[in-house]
Scaffold this motif. Structure first.
Motif, PDB file in Angstrom:
ATOM      1  N   UNK A   1       0.974  -1.256  -0.038  1.00 18.38           N
ATOM      2  CA  UNK A   1       0.078   0.065  -0.044  1.00 18.38           C
ATOM      3  C   UNK A   1       0.944   1.449  -0.011  1.00 18.38           C
ATOM      4  N   UNK A   2       2.120   1.192  -0.516  1.00 16.84           N
ATOM      5  CA  UNK A   2       3.153   2.343  -0.257  1.00 16.84           C
ATOM      6  C   UNK A   2       2.537   3.597  -0.654  1.00 16.84           C
ATOM      7  N   UNK A   3       2.811   4.742  -0.346  1.00 21.31           N
ATOM      8  CA  UNK A   3       3.469   4.790   1.104  1.00 21.31           C
ATOM      9  C   UNK A   3       2.904   4.620   2.238  1.00 21.31           C
TER      10      UNK A   3
ATOM     11  N   UNK B   1      -0.661  18.247   1.203  1.00 20.17           N
ATOM     12  CA  UNK B   1      -0.558  17.076   2.112  1.00 20.17           C
ATOM     13  C   UNK B   1       0.158  15.888   1.430  1.00 20.17           C
ATOM     14  N   UNK B   2       1.318  15.580   2.223  1.00 18.88           N
ATOM     15  CA  UNK B   2       2.184  14.509   1.765  1.00 18.88           C
ATOM     16  C   UNK B   2       1.607  13.044   1.911  1.00 18.88           C
ATOM     17  N   UNK B   3       0.532  12.870   2.899  1.00 20.35           N
ATOM     18  CA  UNK B   3      -0.121  11.617   2.806  1.00 20.35           C
ATOM     19  C   UNK B   3      -0.966  11.267   1.617  1.00 20.35           C
ATOM     20  N   UNK B   4      -1.428  12.251   0.915  1.00 21.50           N
ATOM     21  CA  UNK B   4      -2.171  12.189  -0.046  1.00 21.50           C
ATOM     22  C   UNK B   4      -2.015  10.992  -1.024  1.00 21.50           C
ATOM     23  N   UNK B   5      -0.482  10.783  -1.314  1.00 24.16           N
ATOM     24  CA  UNK B   5       0.031   9.898  -1.973  1.00 24.16           C
ATOM     25  C   UNK B   5      -0.230   8.393  -1.606  1.00 24.16           C
ATOM     26  N   UNK B   6      -0.599   8.189  -0.291  1.00 25.71           N
ATOM     27  CA  UNK B   6      -1.174   7.014   0.062  1.00 25.71           C
ATOM     28  C   UNK B   6      -2.530   6.497  -0.791  1.00 25.71           C
ATOM     29  N   UNK B   7      -2.599   5.306  -1.312  1.00 24.92           N
ATOM     30  CA  UNK B   7      -3.776   4.779  -1.905  1.00 24.92           C
ATOM     31  C   UNK B   7      -4.916   5.071  -1.200  1.00 24.92           C
ATOM     32  N   UNK B   8      -6.313   5.030  -1.845  1.00 22.53           N
ATOM     33  CA  UNK B   8      -7.381   5.087  -1.211  1.00 22.53           C
ATOM     34  C   UNK B   8      -7.686   3.886  -0.331  1.00 22.53           C
ATOM     35  N   UNK B   9      -7.144   2.879  -0.515  1.00 22.40           N
ATOM     36  CA  UNK B   9      -7.400   1.645   0.034  1.00 22.40           C
ATOM     37  C   UNK B   9      -6.715   1.811   1.496  1.00 22.40           C
ATOM     38  N   UNK B  10      -5.656   2.616   1.836  1.00 24.72           N
ATOM     39  CA  UNK B  10      -5.184   2.926   2.975  1.00 24.72           C
ATOM     40  C   UNK B  10      -6.123   3.728   4.002  1.00 24.72           C
TER      41      UNK B  10
ATOM     42  N   UNK C   1       9.910   6.171   6.138  1.00 27.04           N
ATOM     43  CA  UNK C   1      11.124   6.326   5.349  1.00 27.04           C
ATOM     44  C   UNK C   1      10.264   7.477   4.211  1.00 27.04           C
ATOM     45  N   UNK C   2       9.028   6.894   3.836  1.00 27.75           N
ATOM     46  CA  UNK C   2       8.406   7.820   3.009  1.00 27.75           C
ATOM     47  C   UNK C   2       8.375   9.326   3.496  1.00 27.75           C
ATOM     48  N   UNK C   3       7.996   9.458   4.974  1.00 26.93           N
ATOM     49  CA  UNK C   3       7.908  10.872   5.431  1.00 26.93           C
ATOM     50  C   UNK C   3       9.269  11.654   5.446  1.00 26.93           C
ATOM     51  N   UNK C   4      10.237  10.720   5.582  1.00 24.14           N
ATOM     52  CA  UNK C   4      11.703  11.263   5.334  1.00 24.14           C
ATOM     53  C   UNK C   4      12.017  11.772   4.113  1.00 24.14           C
ATOM     54  N   UNK C   5      11.929  10.952   3.146  1.00 25.04           N
ATOM     55  CA  UNK C   5      12.011  11.364   1.656  1.00 25.04           C
ATOM     56  C   UNK C   5      11.154  12.389   1.250  1.00 25.04           C
ATOM     57  N   UNK C   6       9.848  12.281   1.506  1.00 30.00           N
ATOM     58  CA  UNK C   6       9.178  13.629   1.337  1.00 30.00           C
ATOM     59  C   UNK C   6       9.299  14.904   1.662  1.00 30.00           C
ATOM     60  N   UNK C   7      10.071  14.736   3.000  1.00 32.69           N
ATOM     61  CA  UNK C   7      10.662  16.078   3.645  1.00 32.69           C
ATOM     62  C   UNK C   7       9.752  17.289   3.566  1.00 32.69           C
TER      63      UNK C   7
END
Lengths: 344, 316
Positions: free
Chosen positions: A313-315, B224-233, B242-248
């Motif tokens: 489900x990344x991220x 919002x950086x969290x918007x890249x998460x798929x709807x299923x999440x 690590x995603x949060x760290x890279x999205x900075x």
């Protein structure tokens, strides 16, 4: 359960194969993740970490940092925890001569869960309080089940022990739920912890490593003893093996392994039961081969499960316990069916 | 079991009826001192509200209100229904004068609620069938579920005002909120394209723009950086560290300050996060956990905190 004749010759082959699987899964675990880095760059970076080698991976310092601070320790923690849980499962199954025994059946998980809940609710400010509490709780849960099993039934009766474990588990879980009702605002954290997580960084790795080494060495040294026990206590005694003492040592070592794994990762179910069964079906029933192969196989299994958990489900991430149970539960039923067929 | 319960319910009904009778004599005096224009509104009963549990008709101005939702408790007091509130649940901690009890809004106990002899119960979740159970013993219930948009939040405040005989004050509150939010939105520097991460707990759980909170952020033109998460999440995905760290993200808002003792120093100690620009540039905003999880009148306070942080980040 008579595989003692064959394995000595096939053993090095199996071990080499399992090491290969583990190595491949760890590389895969290092390559995959939510942050977008090309596999080639990750490989170069991994080479750069080796002593005496310097290559330029082209990764930014931030990316290097998250690869080294987040992904690498995560893969290592998953490997150690998976190995410990599977090894403990194999150990418990040997002690109880019961293929359904696993690290969580004997009150370890419930004890850890209760203690961790107390820690989350009562001492939220104490950093590192949860692993310590979970560790004490896991050991306490097993000791309680063991004491009850020994006093309730005949000494050494394994069925009584497993039943005592079930009773202790129910009782401790009830207390845990009771405590949760008073701290509704902490439910999310308790829930997260129960579903397991191996993403704690290097601290977690160094925290678990010494216990892992001690428990693994103790368990691996007792493979031959468990083989002797598997033919029956009386035979074991006639062969000069102190059955009760072996059982206690293995039980303590397996509980130590479980407690260490639970303390750093929360509750991750089914690894302890799935992996030893796969190993037994593939490589035979001798504990001299089941124990080391469970260690390696469990490590590879949890590294891959974690890879799935953080990429599917990344991220966003799935809790790793969901992945292991999703695979483990159907497998468990399969094992039950096959065992039934073999009996009839 | 059945006969015992029936007898008990009957006894409760009896006390309720008695309580109701006792009250009607007392109510006449209280609304009188209010100013003439609002007096007809207070007299506007029976009132019918389109609530989460269907059409709710309230015959008389409620004088014994029980709130089982922290958000609604704040609303009740903001619209002037405070004096009518006799009990609130154990998580309603604002305003301080709210009559906090050990009633649980999370695991509602119908008997304990009925024992308070309420003539209106306000709640946001129909947990354990509590709405139907209260309906069986004849207690009016107003179910106003968690708002998913700002407009829904305004609407709920207005409805709670109408249901408690405080319509004029509630409309005033909503008008004030709308004006304050519009002002904040107008002041926000929208050309900067700032990104943000809102943390619910350190595991780390985030919120997406689909959530109520995400919409509050969106009036400031933040990404919002969290918007890249798929709807299923889901709207509250567990993000990969690590995603949060890279999205900075440019800004980090912490809603796990009280619950989990998180702050800028704690973020810097997390593996791989010390180099985050929000940590280095002092753009970590410690929110009030409570304000950041409720959809009552204090949304404006939350928006002001966000606005100040955005203005500071946008200025440099």
């Amino acid at each position: 359960m008579t595989g003692q004749a064959g394995p000595s010759r096939a053993r090095p082959l199996w071990l080499a194969g399992a090491l290969g699987v583990l190595a491949v899964s760890m590389v895969a675990g290092l390559l995959g993740g939510a942050a977008d880095m090309s596999p080639w760059q990750v490989v170069l970076q991994a080479v750069d970490w080796l002593p005496f080698v310097r290559v330029d991976s082209g990764l930014t310092p931030v990316e290097q940092g998250l690869l080294y601070e987040l992904r690498l320790p995560r893969v290592l923690v998953a490997a150690v925890v998976g190995g410990l849980l599977a090894l403990a499962g194999a150990g418990y199954q040997g002690v109880f001569r019961n293929p359904l025994a696993d690290p969580y059946l004997l009150g370890a998980a419930a004890g850890a869960g209760l203690a961790a809940t107390f820690a989350i609710v009562a001492l939220p400010a104490v950093a590192g309080g949860i692993p310590v509490a979970a560790f004490i709780g896991a050991v306490g849960g097993v000791l309680l089940a063991y004491t009850l099993g020994n006093t309730a039934g005949r000494s050494g009766g394994t069925a009584t022990l497993v039943l005592a474990g079930v009773a202790v588990t129910s009782f401790l879980t009830a207390i845990q739920t009771f405590v949760q009702q008073f701290k509704v605002e902490e439910l999310q954290r308790i829930y997260s912890w129960i579903l397991g997580d191996v993403g704690g960084g290097w601290d977690q790795f160094w925290l678990v490593l010494p216990y892992a080494v001690v428990a693994a060495v103790l368990l691996l040294l007792h493979g031959r003893m468990l083989d002797v026990l598997s033919v029956g206590d009386e035979e074991a005694v006639s062969l000069g093996v102190a059955a009760a003492r072996v059982r206690l040592v293995v039980l303590l070592a397996a509980s130590l392994a479980t407690a260490a794994a639970v303390a750093v990762s929360g509750l991750i179910g089914f690894v302890g039961i799935v992996v030893p069964h796969v190993v037994r079906r593939l490589a035979g029933g001798s504990y001299r081969i089941v124990l080391p192969l469970s260690l390696l196989g469990g490590a590879a299994f949890l590294v891959l499960a974690d890879l799935v958990a953080r990429t599917v489900l990344a991220p966003a991430e799935l809790p790793i316990g969901v992945v292991t149970m999703f695979v483990g539960a159907p497998f468990f039923v399969g094992v039950l069916r096959m065992t039934r067929r073999a009996e009839t | 079991m059945r006969p015992v319960r029936t007898v008990f319910a009957g006894a409760l009904l009896g006390t309720l009826v008695l309580a109701g009778c006792g009250q009607s004599s007392g109510t006449t005096a209280t609304p009188a001192p209010t100013t003439p224009p609002s007096a007809p509104a207070a007299e506007g009963f029976p009132v019918t509200i389109e609530a989460g549990n269907g059409q709710v008709t309230i015959d008389r101005k409620p004088e014994r209100i029980v709130s089982l939702s922290a958000s609604h408790t704040e609303t009740l007091f903001a619209v002037g229904a405070g004096p009518q509130v006799i009990a609130v649940d154990d998580r309603s901690n604002f305003p301080p004068e709210a009559p906090k009890t050990d009633l649980s809004g999370f695991k509602p106990n119908v008997e304990a609620i009925v024992a308070k002899k309420p003539d209106l119960v306000v709640l946001s979740d129909d947990l354990d069938n509590v709405v139907a159970e209260l309906g069986k013993v004849g207690v009016p219930v107003l179910l106003e579920p968690a708002a998913t948009t700002l407009d829904e939040a305004y609407e709920e405040i207005a409805e709670i005002g109408a249901a408690t005989g405080n319509k004029a004050k509630a409309d005033e509150v909503v008008t004030g909120m709308r004006a304050a939010m519009d002002k904040l939105a107008a002041e926000a520097p929208k050309d900067k394209k700032l990104t943000y991460y809102h943390e619910l707990d350190q595991t780390p759980y985030a919120v997406t723009s689909q959530t109520f909170l995400g919409q509050v952020y969106s009036i400031f033109g933040l990404t919002n950086i969290a918007d890249q998460a798929p709807d299923a999440a889901g709207g509250y995905p567990k993000l990969s560290a690590e995603f949060v760290a890279q999205a900075d993200p440019d800004l980090i808002f912490l809603a796990d300050v009280k619950c989990c003792k998180q702050d800028k120093a704690a973020l810097a100690k997390r593996p791989g996060w010390a180099g985050l620009s929000a940590v280095k540039n002092d753009r970590v905003v410690e929110l009030d956990d409570d304000i950041a999880s409720r959809w009552g009148p204090r949304i404006v306070d939350l928006a002001e905190t966000i606005g100040a942080a955005v203005a500071k980040a946008g200025a440099s």
